[in-house]
Design an enzyme around this catalytic site. Sequence first.
Site, PDB file in Angstrom:
ATOM      1  N   GLU A 173       0.834  -1.211   0.000  1.00 22.01           N
ATOM      2  CA  GLU A 173       0.000   0.000   0.000  1.00 22.01           C
ATOM      3  C   GLU A 173       0.869   1.262   0.000  1.00 22.01           C
ATOM      4  OE1 GLU A 173      -2.894  -0.487   3.175  1.00 22.01           O
ATOM      5  OE2 GLU A 173      -4.131  -1.748   1.893  1.00 22.01           O
ATOM      6  N   GLU A 362      -5.403  -8.403  -1.414  1.00 22.61           N
ATOM      7  CA  GLU A 362      -6.063  -8.242  -0.105  1.00 22.61           C
ATOM      8  C   GLU A 362      -7.520  -7.895  -0.330  1.00 22.61           C
ATOM      9  OE1 GLU A 362      -4.581  -5.697   3.013  1.00 22.61           O
ATOM     10  OE2 GLU A 362      -2.507  -6.085   2.399  1.00 22.61           O
TER      11      GLU A 362
HETATM   12  C1  BG6 Z   1      -4.442  -3.216   4.572  1.00 23.68           C
HETATM   13  C2  BG6 Z   1      -3.072  -3.601   5.079  1.00 23.68           C
HETATM   14  O1  BG6 Z   1      -4.559  -1.842   4.635  1.00 23.68           O
HETATM   15  O2  BG6 Z   1      -5.545  -3.568   5.296  1.00 23.68           O
HETATM   16  C3  BG6 Z   1      -3.068  -4.713   6.094  1.00 23.68           C
HETATM   17  O3  BG6 Z   1      -2.202  -3.911   4.024  1.00 23.68           O
HETATM   18  C4  BG6 Z   1      -4.239  -4.532   7.028  1.00 23.68           C
HETATM   19  O4  BG6 Z   1      -1.838  -4.732   6.747  1.00 23.68           O
HETATM   20  C5  BG6 Z   1      -5.514  -4.634   6.220  1.00 23.68           C
HETATM   21  O5  BG6 Z   1      -4.254  -5.429   8.080  1.00 23.68           O
HETATM   22  C6  BG6 Z   1      -6.771  -4.534   7.043  1.00 23.68           C
HETATM   23  O6  BG6 Z   1      -6.719  -3.420   7.859  1.00 23.68           O
HETATM   24  P1  BG6 Z   1      -6.919  -3.511   9.429  1.00 23.68           P
HETATM   25  O7  BG6 Z   1      -6.606  -2.170   9.924  1.00 23.68           O
HETATM   26  O8  BG6 Z   1      -8.322  -3.910   9.641  1.00 23.68           O
HETATM   27  O9  BG6 Z   1      -5.963  -4.545   9.894  1.00 23.68           O
END
Ligand code: BG6
Length: 469
Positions: A173, A362
């Site tokens: 990101e 993701e």
């Molecule tokens: C993304 C990141 O922004 O979202 C991850 O690459 C992160 O590291 C994921 O865990 C989900 O976000 P969060 O804050 O719910 O863990």
Amino acid sequence: MSFRFPDTFLWGGATAANQIEGAHTTDGKGLSTSDVQPYGSFGELRSRQTGDFNIKDIAIDFYHRYPQDIQLFSELGFSCFRLSIAWSRIFPKGDELEPNELGLAYYDKIFDELEKHNITPVVTLSHYEMPLHLAEHYHGWTNRTLIGFFERYAKTVFERYGNRVKYWLTFNEVNVTLHESFTGAGIPRGSDQQTLYQGIHHQLVASAKAVKLCHEMLPEAKIGNMMLGAVQYALTSHPDDVFEAMQQNRDWLFFGDVQSRGYYPSYMTRKFKELGISLNITEQDKQDLKETIDFISFSYYMTGCVSVQKNTMSQEDDVAFKMGTNPYLESTGWGWQIDPKGLRIVCNLLYDRYQKPLFIVENGLGAVDKINENGQIEDDYRIQYMNDHLYQVGEALQDGVKILGYTCWGPIDLVSASTAQMSKRYGVIYVDRDDQGNGTLQRIKKKSFDWYKNVIASKGENLTPPADK
Ligand code: BG6
């Protein structure tokens, strides 16, 4: 409509070292930026000296439990697994000349285990962390010297793992540096725009240099970038809102534009002029940036709305990345707007813009899970979320978008990046640990485990169209 995803499509899950491994000082690992964030990567920073509890010190203990966890991934039918290498395991301070052999040996074991199960690793070089020393003594990416340190790190891991890792990502990101500069980039919070964009420039040059190294050293491998695909819609059809949405989307697409095209887009020239920013971009930097990525990877969780006419911001405190409220969408318990169709939109937008293969690395639902009286976790809400998003991936494939694969975020519960909670769970595998660190760390399959397993086995054929779409 039902679809069968291509046979070559990679199915899996994604994680980050600092959110799963624990063992934060084991085998010579140095402290990283994430180790000083006991209350979340985006939360308050604390000195380690105070001995504060940090849930990430153990996280889910993947460091020791990886054989069992990879066995579960194999049962799910994963053909790939996204993980990151902790830079501070390989170069504990970041500026050493020689790597830490014990750190290198740890990832050898992980790749052995994945190989045993025929799971292709997808490796992020830096996922929301860097050796703390580089942040404290060099102010992170604001310092040009880091480019050389990162090159050395990339060369070391390409040499060591290049024969077994065929998919690499540079910075997780990368566009988030604009909003949270310390976590991934080591840039002091509150830095002015000139400092911030100069740091981002160094990071982009470092990314391009890693791409070059990868192309030279590992001609068989593919290397991509990684962006938070956070699309903004215009709240109204007023041209000012439409223009504002375009501008805000350029805030994140700028990173992909540089990494994919090899030069700064013209809209940034005007932006820099208006902000009074003058970057130090050398002739060598311009040459380096020309080495472009092979594919675009991105995370996708939500979309937002913008308007210059109305205030679209919600009052939610927990939203890590402020995205304006869309009246047509529902939100998760953490205020992240759920928009499956937005995923199809992002896929089309990125493919139209770059004409390079995409990798969705993701996507997932952070939710509170409860164990019922039978010891089971009936996470139908997660199944619904994943079904609806994967269905849109199927639609995007039908649209002709080339997509290499899909890795759901946190196939196994892990520590949240933005809130450092265990209770914000993404997994199809439950981990018995709470926000205070209580629990046995036992792994339990959720209802979504079998569901995801069947989706993978049927190559997406059993996905169902969203009910009301
Ligand atoms: C993304 C990141 O922004 O979202 C991850 O690459 C992160 O590291 C994921 O865990 C989900 O976000 P969060 O804050 O719910 O863990």
